[in-house]
Write a protein that holds these residues in place. Structure first.
Motif, PDB file in Angstrom:
ATOM      1  N   ALA A 122     -66.313  49.155  26.054  1.00  0.00           N
ATOM      2  CA  ALA A 122     -66.375  48.232  24.915  1.00  0.00           C
ATOM      3  C   ALA A 122     -67.629  47.373  24.964  1.00  0.00           C
ATOM      4  O   ALA A 122     -68.311  47.182  23.940  1.00  0.00           O
ATOM      5  N   VAL A 123     -67.956  46.883  26.133  1.00  0.00           N
ATOM      6  CA  VAL A 123     -69.150  46.039  26.260  1.00  0.00           C
ATOM      7  C   VAL A 123     -70.398  46.839  25.895  1.00  0.00           C
ATOM      8  O   VAL A 123     -71.285  46.345  25.191  1.00  0.00           O
ATOM      9  N   LEU A 124     -70.454  48.067  26.369  1.00  0.00           N
ATOM     10  CA  LEU A 124     -71.636  48.892  26.105  1.00  0.00           C
ATOM     11  C   LEU A 124     -71.792  49.197  24.617  1.00  0.00           C
ATOM     12  O   LEU A 124     -72.880  49.074  24.054  1.00  0.00           O
ATOM     13  N   VAL A 125     -70.724  49.608  23.967  1.00  0.00           N
ATOM     14  CA  VAL A 125     -70.827  49.933  22.538  1.00  0.00           C
ATOM     15  C   VAL A 125     -71.270  48.709  21.760  1.00  0.00           C
ATOM     16  O   VAL A 125     -72.169  48.785  20.911  1.00  0.00           O
ATOM     17  N   VAL A 146     -66.296  50.002  17.793  1.00  0.00           N
ATOM     18  CA  VAL A 146     -66.043  49.751  19.209  1.00  0.00           C
ATOM     19  C   VAL A 146     -64.694  50.320  19.613  1.00  0.00           C
ATOM     20  O   VAL A 146     -64.570  51.011  20.634  1.00  0.00           O
ATOM     21  N   SER A 147     -63.679  50.093  18.803  1.00  0.00           N
ATOM     22  CA  SER A 147     -62.341  50.516  19.206  1.00  0.00           C
ATOM     23  C   SER A 147     -62.217  52.040  19.250  1.00  0.00           C
ATOM     24  O   SER A 147     -61.407  52.577  19.989  1.00  0.00           O
ATOM     25  N   LEU A 204     -66.861  56.300  25.922  1.00  0.00           N
ATOM     26  CA  LEU A 204     -67.793  55.904  26.981  1.00  0.00           C
ATOM     27  C   LEU A 204     -67.036  55.597  28.270  1.00  0.00           C
ATOM     28  O   LEU A 204     -67.483  55.943  29.367  1.00  0.00           O
ATOM     29  N   GLN A 205     -65.898  54.950  28.116  1.00  0.00           N
ATOM     30  CA  GLN A 205     -65.099  54.602  29.287  1.00  0.00           C
ATOM     31  C   GLN A 205     -64.770  55.838  30.123  1.00  0.00           C
ATOM     32  O   GLN A 205     -64.916  55.828  31.342  1.00  0.00           O
ATOM     33  N   GLN A 255     -55.549  57.596  18.160  1.00  0.00           N
ATOM     34  CA  GLN A 255     -55.674  56.298  17.516  1.00  0.00           C
ATOM     35  C   GLN A 255     -56.782  55.514  18.217  1.00  0.00           C
ATOM     36  O   GLN A 255     -57.068  55.734  19.380  1.00  0.00           O
ATOM     37  N   PRO A 256     -57.413  54.561  17.505  1.00  0.00           N
ATOM     38  CA  PRO A 256     -58.465  53.777  18.151  1.00  0.00           C
ATOM     39  C   PRO A 256     -57.914  52.931  19.282  1.00  0.00           C
ATOM     40  O   PRO A 256     -56.735  52.549  19.265  1.00  0.00           O
TER      41      PRO A 256
END
Lengths: 193, 193
Positions: free
Chosen positions: A86-89, A176-177, A183-184, B190-191
Motif C-alpha cells: 500500500a505504501v509503495l502504490v 491502492v486497494s 505488490l505485497q 475483491q479489492p
DNA sequence: ATTGTGTGTCAACAGGTGTTGGCATACGGT
DNA sequence: ACCGTATGCCAACACCTGTTGACACACAAT
C-alpha cells in the motif's frame, strides 16, 4: 537540482538553463523523444534553438539532463511489513502525478535506447536496492523487484500513456486497494500461492 | 488476414502487399512509429517506397494495416474459474512471442495517438468482452479488465521494450506462477482482500 | 574606457522525411 | 495481335530535422 553542485559563481544563464529543462520535460512527456523537436522546446523556453545546443551539447544530452530522476523511495523500516504494498502504490501514484519526468521517461523509453537504459537503471538499481532491505531471500530480490516494476509500469502505461478509461477514472485510493495486494505478494509472498 | 475478404480475383500484387506488411511490422516493432521510415520498410520488402504509398495511402494507413490485431482470447467456459489467471497469462505470453504485431503496437502506442487508440480499442473491447463472460458484477467488469490490462501490458513493457533483466530471464512457467494469482484476483476477487 | 567573456540571435548547411507524378513494362481479356 | 490496366522504378518536390558558425550585445574586471 537547479543549483550548481560546485561552489562556482552562479551563472547569469541559470534561469535560461532551467527554462530549457522545464520545456524539454514537458515536450518529451507530451510527444516522446523523436516528436519533441529542439525547435519546439526552444520556442517554449522563448530562446533560440542554438542555445539548447550550447548548453546541453546535443538532443541526446538534453534528454539525459531532462530525464535525471530519483524515485525517492520511502524508508520502509518503520512500516509494518504487511503494508509495504500500500505504501509503495501510494508513493508511486503521487510521484507520477507530481513530476512529469517519469512520463517523459516512460514515453521515450519505448523508442529511444538511451531512455530505455535509463529506465532500466532506475528500476533495476533504485527499486532493487529498496526491495533488498525487506529481508527476503537475496536470491529472489531481483526477481521480486522486476515483478513490482512490471505492475507499476503497467499501471503508469495504461493510466498515463494509453489512457485506458477505467485506469484513468480509478481514484488513487481505489487503485491502492486493488494493486497493493499484488505488490505485497511480489515483495513478500511465494509464487502460485 | 492476408487473403482478401471479398471474393475478388486475387491481385497479382498480393505477394508484394504481404511483403510490405511483414517488413512494416518488423520495423515498427523494432524502431517504433517515427523511427520506422517508409524507405527502410520498402528496402526490407525490396520494392520502391512509392509502392507503399500506392497500396496503403500513407504511413498512417500502413501502420493501421500493420497493426490489425486480434488477441484471440481463448474460450474460458470450459476452464475451472480458479484457473482463469493461469490460462490468460500463458495465452498472452504465447501470443506475444508468436506475433510481433503486439510489440509494434506497444512501441508505437507510446508516441502515436492513433496507435494508442488502437491499443485502447483492443484492450477495452476484446478484453472487456472476455471478462464480461466470467459472470461477475457487470458494474465492475470494465475496472477488472483495466487492471488485467495494466499487469499484462506492464509485463510486456518490462520484458519486451525496456528489457528489465529479471523480467527477460524469467521463463514462461515461472512467470505464470507469479502473475496468474494477480490476474485471478483482478478477475474474480475483491479489492484489499 | 577598454578588454574579455558570457549570453543571445540570425542565417544557413547537410541530410533525411513523407509524398507525388511521370514513365516503362508486363500482364490478362478480347 | 491488340489494348487497357496493373505493377514497378525513378526523380523530384517541399518540408522538417539536428547542428554549426558568424555576428551583436551586455556585463564584469582591469
Amino acid at each position: 537540482m537547479t543549483a550548481p553542485a560546485h561552489p562556482t559563481r552562479p551563472r547569469r544563464s541559470d534561469v535560461t538553463r532551467a527554462a530549457i529543462l522545464r520545456a524539454a520535460r514537458e515536450r518529451f512527456a507530451a510527444d516522446g523523444y523523436e516528436r519533441a523537436t529542439i525547435r519546439a522546446i526552444a520556442a517554449d523556453a522563448r530562446i533560440d534553438p542554438s542555445m539548447v545546443m550550447r548548453y546541453y551539447g546535443s538532443k541526446e544530452g538534453l534528454f539525459a539532463a531532462a530525464a535525471e530522476f530519483d524515485l525517492r523511495l520511502p524508508d520502509l523500516t518503520d512500516v509494518p511489513p504487511g503494508r509495504f504494498g500500500a505504501v509503495l502504490v501510494r508513493h508511486f501514484l503521487a510521484r507520477w502525478d507530481g513530476d512529469e519526468t517519469l512520463v517523459a521517461l516512460l514515453r521515450a523509453a519505448s523508442t529511444n535506447p538511451g531512455a530505455a537504459e535509463r529506465m532500466r537503471g532506475i528500476f533495476a538499481d533504485q527499486l532493487t536496492a529498496a526491495v533488498a532491505t525487506f529481508g527476503t531471500d537475496p536470491a529472489t530480490t531481483a526477481r521480486r523487484a522486476g515483478l513490482v516494476a512490471s505492475q507499476i509500469l503497467g499501471l503508469a502505461f495504461t493510466r498515463y500513456i494509453v489512457r485506458l478509461p477505467p485506469m484513468v477514472e480509478l481514484d488513487p485510493e481505489e487503485m491502492v486497494s486493488w494493486v497493493a495486494p499484488t505488490l505485497q505478494r511480489y515483495l513478500t509472498g511465494q509464487p502460485d500461492s
